[in-house]
Scaffold this active site. Structure first.
Site, PDB file in Angstrom:
ATOM      1  CE  LYS A 130      -1.900  -1.552   3.751  1.00 11.31           C
ATOM      2  NZ  LYS A 130      -1.429  -2.950   3.766  1.00 11.31           N
ATOM      3  NE  ARG A 181       5.838 -11.064  13.361  1.00  6.73           N
ATOM      4  CZ  ARG A 181       4.578 -10.999  13.768  1.00  6.73           C
ATOM      5  NH1 ARG A 181       4.071 -11.955  14.497  1.00  6.73           N
ATOM      6  NH2 ARG A 181       3.811  -9.966  13.446  1.00  6.73           N
ATOM      7  CB  SER A 183       3.312  -2.677  -8.335  1.00  4.17           C
ATOM      8  OG  SER A 183       4.596  -2.551  -7.798  1.00  4.17           O
ATOM      9  N   GLY A 191       3.932  -1.195   8.493  1.00  6.29           N
ATOM     10  CA  GLY A 191       5.281  -0.909   7.990  1.00  6.29           C
ATOM     11  C   GLY A 191       5.165  -0.665   6.506  1.00  6.29           C
ATOM     12  CG  HIS A 192       2.512   1.620   4.976  1.00  5.98           C
ATOM     13  ND1 HIS A 192       1.445   2.473   5.091  1.00  5.98           N
ATOM     14  CD2 HIS A 192       2.031   0.390   5.298  1.00  5.98           C
ATOM     15  CE1 HIS A 192       0.377   1.782   5.469  1.00  5.98           C
ATOM     16  NE2 HIS A 192       0.711   0.527   5.610  1.00  5.98           N
ATOM     17  CD  GLN A 237      -2.654  -2.695  10.546  1.00  6.39           C
ATOM     18  OE1 GLN A 237      -3.614  -1.980  10.724  1.00  6.39           O
ATOM     19  NE2 GLN A 237      -1.434  -2.292  10.796  1.00  6.39           N
TER      20      GLN A 237
HETATM   21  P1  IMP Z   1      -1.437  -6.382  16.113  1.00  5.11           P
HETATM   22  O1  IMP Z   1      -2.032  -5.496  15.093  1.00  5.11           O
HETATM   23  O2  IMP Z   1      -0.026  -6.030  16.469  1.00  5.11           O
HETATM   24  O3  IMP Z   1      -2.319  -6.543  17.312  1.00  5.11           O
HETATM   25  O4  IMP Z   1      -1.319  -7.868  15.464  1.00  5.11           O
HETATM   26  C1  IMP Z   1      -2.493  -8.629  15.139  1.00  5.11           C
HETATM   27  C2  IMP Z   1      -2.273  -9.445  13.867  1.00  5.11           C
HETATM   28  O5  IMP Z   1      -2.210  -8.560  12.754  1.00  5.11           O
HETATM   29  C3  IMP Z   1      -0.970 -10.250  13.833  1.00  5.11           C
HETATM   30  O6  IMP Z   1      -1.196 -11.453  13.103  1.00  5.11           O
HETATM   31  C4  IMP Z   1      -0.026  -9.358  13.054  1.00  5.11           C
HETATM   32  O7  IMP Z   1       1.007 -10.092  12.431  1.00  5.11           O
HETATM   33  C5  IMP Z   1      -0.978  -8.756  12.050  1.00  5.11           C
HETATM   34  N1  IMP Z   1      -0.545  -7.435  11.572  1.00  5.11           N
HETATM   35  C6  IMP Z   1      -0.617  -6.260  12.231  1.00  5.11           C
HETATM   36  N2  IMP Z   1      -0.142  -5.262  11.473  1.00  5.11           N
HETATM   37  C7  IMP Z   1       0.218  -5.816  10.306  1.00  5.11           C
HETATM   38  C8  IMP Z   1       0.748  -5.280   9.105  1.00  5.11           C
HETATM   39  O8  IMP Z   1       0.969  -4.066   8.948  1.00  5.11           O
HETATM   40  N3  IMP Z   1       0.982  -6.184   8.109  1.00  5.11           N
HETATM   41  C9  IMP Z   1       0.705  -7.496   8.237  1.00  5.11           C
HETATM   42  N4  IMP Z   1       0.199  -8.041   9.332  1.00  5.11           N
HETATM   43  C10 IMP Z   1      -0.043  -7.205  10.363  1.00  5.11           C
END
Ligand code: IMP
Length: 430
Positions: A16, A305, A415, A40-41, A226
């Site tokens: 995104k 990760r 892209s 993380g963009h 997300q």
């Molecule tokens: P939280 O948002 O840190 O509470 O994580 C909840 C779930 O959403 C976990 O499975 C994270 O790996 C996933 N998650 C949160 N933010 C991101 C993102 O920006 N990209 C991919 N997965 C995310």
């Protein structure tokens, strides 16, 4: 007012940031409306990599207003670190063009502590695999009205009152449920956040009503974080994040009135990835999945990760398209699929022996789903230097046409690599 939303259609990490960065050039404002620094963009400009967590992805364009709306949970300490990092990298950060809603809920130290304590208390099967950034506990405090808001940082008495109110409960939780001996000290917390508040003050909106009114007639891009499959209501609950990630939340999470979206753009990878816990029917744990991890450099921009990888899942996508009613698709990372003889795409699931085109809303059924694949011919050419849609191999064009047909939505953006210039438009957007 012209409004554009760019949101993820899968489990996040769809690319995104890059799409927002490219479209931001034509916008007057870029608005984050949910999530926090779990995002993380990644944006690569002139070969230099920038990773944004809370700062909106319009920051690389001068004169564009970047707004962090009320629906975001903001870690003020991490935000200041991010701003410093950008400045050190030569990016101009002018607080007049980077604003935080007075109503944004804050992520405090104790939210991170609770997030981690809670995750460690869970079994391998029930762990969500959160980013550990305190996102869930901060949203909980917002809903339970224990939260601290950005504006509270500007008033020492109010800050003390809010922190004291929240900490009593947190300490009881830490001590009696999680067996922690390191409890939160109210005075030290107030002192720390008062200092942070002084630094954050120039970024906090002074008069929110007038500020929101100033969006009238503007060209605005809403930047989702997300993806829809991580939405707290419509995603794979409980393996989701704690906010609404779907595009309709753009208005609630910003206070900009819902006049309808001029363009509602789904960002989706040409395959699927997921990081953290939860079922993933089209995951490929074999050789082909490994190739996707390696070629796609599938490692989290926030936590580092490794992401789980697998094939495109049209069943899950149909459900997110139903909720979002996307008008256009930005298809990313199609270059990663070069080199496979055939590509698999899930068109249905088999659940308890019965085939269904519908996404099961019950997590146990979703966990039991076995994908029914359609195989499409692959291609071997390197796509990273392609700049015209018509220069894509015919198999890649057929793959895109198949997606368009299955999701009844056009793909005007493709892209072919992480760089700003590695993008093809079949029609102008914005
Ligand atoms: P939280 O948002 O840190 O509470 O994580 C909840 C779930 O959403 C976990 O499975 C994270 O790996 C996933 N998650 C949160 N933010 C991101 C993102 O920006 N990209 C991919 N997965 C995310």
């Amino acid at each position: 007012m012209l409004t554009y939303a760019v949101t993820g259609a899968q489990w996040g990490d769809e690319g995104k940031g890059k799409i927002v960065d490219v479209l931001a050039e034509k916008m007057e404002a870029v608005v984050r409306f949910q999530g926090g620094n779990n995002a993380g963009h990644t944006i690569i400009i002139g070969g230099k990599k920038h990773v944004l967590h809370t700062v909106p992805s319009g920051i690389f364009h001068q004169g564009v207003l970047n707004y962090i709306g009320n629906g975001v949970v903001l870690d003020p300490e991490e935000f200041l670190t991010e701003v410093e990092g950008l400045r050190a990298g030569g990016i101009l950060i002018d607080p007049r063009f980077l604003k935080i809603s007075r109503r944004a809920s804050l992520i405090m130290d104790y939210h991170r502590v609770i997030d981690k304590a809670r995750e460690s208390s869970k079994s391998a099967e029930t762990k969500i695999g959160t980013t550990g950034r305190g996102i869930g506990p901060a949203y909980e405090d917002k809903a339970s009205r224990f939260g601290v808001r950005a504006a509270d940082l500007l008033s020492p008495e109010r800050l003390k009152e809010r922190i004291a109110h929240a900490v009593a409960e947190k300490n009881a939780l830490l001590k009696h449920l999680y067996g922690s001996t390191a409890l939160i000290d109210i005075d030290a917390t107030v002192e720390k956040y008062s200092r942070i508040g002084e630094k954050l003050a120039p970024f906090i909106v002074a008069e929110e009503q007038a500020f929101l009114a100033s969006f009238a007639g503007k060209k605005i891009l809403f930047e989702g974080a997300q993806g829809s499959m991580l939405d707290i209501d419509f995603g794979t609950f409980p393996f989701v994040t704690s906010s609404n990630t779907v595009s309709s939340y753009a208005f609630v999470g910003s206070g900009i009135n819902p006049g309808g979206l001029t363009e509602n753009i789904a960002v989706m990878k040409a395959y699927t990835t997921r990081v953290g816990g939860g079922p993933f029917p089209t995951q490929d744990p074999g050789e082909e999945g490994r190739i996707m991890v390696k070629k796609g450099m599938e490692f989290g921009a926030t936590t580092g990760r490794e992401r789980r990888c697998g094939w495109l899942d049209l069943v899950a996508l149909r459900s997110t398209f139903l909720v979002n009613r996307f008008t256009a698709i930005a298809l990313t990372k199609i270059d990663v699929l070069s080199g496979f003889d055939t590509l698999k795409v899930a068109t249905a699931y088999r659940v308890n022996g019965k085939e269904t085109p519908h996404f099961p809303t019950d997590i146990a059924q979703f966990a039991a789903a076995v994908p029914v694949y359609r195989e499409l011919p692959g291609w071997h050419a390197d796509l990273s230097a392609v700049r015209k849609f018509s220069d894509l191999p015919s198999e890649a064009r057929s793959y895109i046409a198949f997606i368009e047909q299955e999701l009844s939505t056009p793909v005007p953006i493709v892209s072919v690599g992480p760089g700003r210039e590695q993008i093809l438009f079949t029609r102008p957007i914005g």
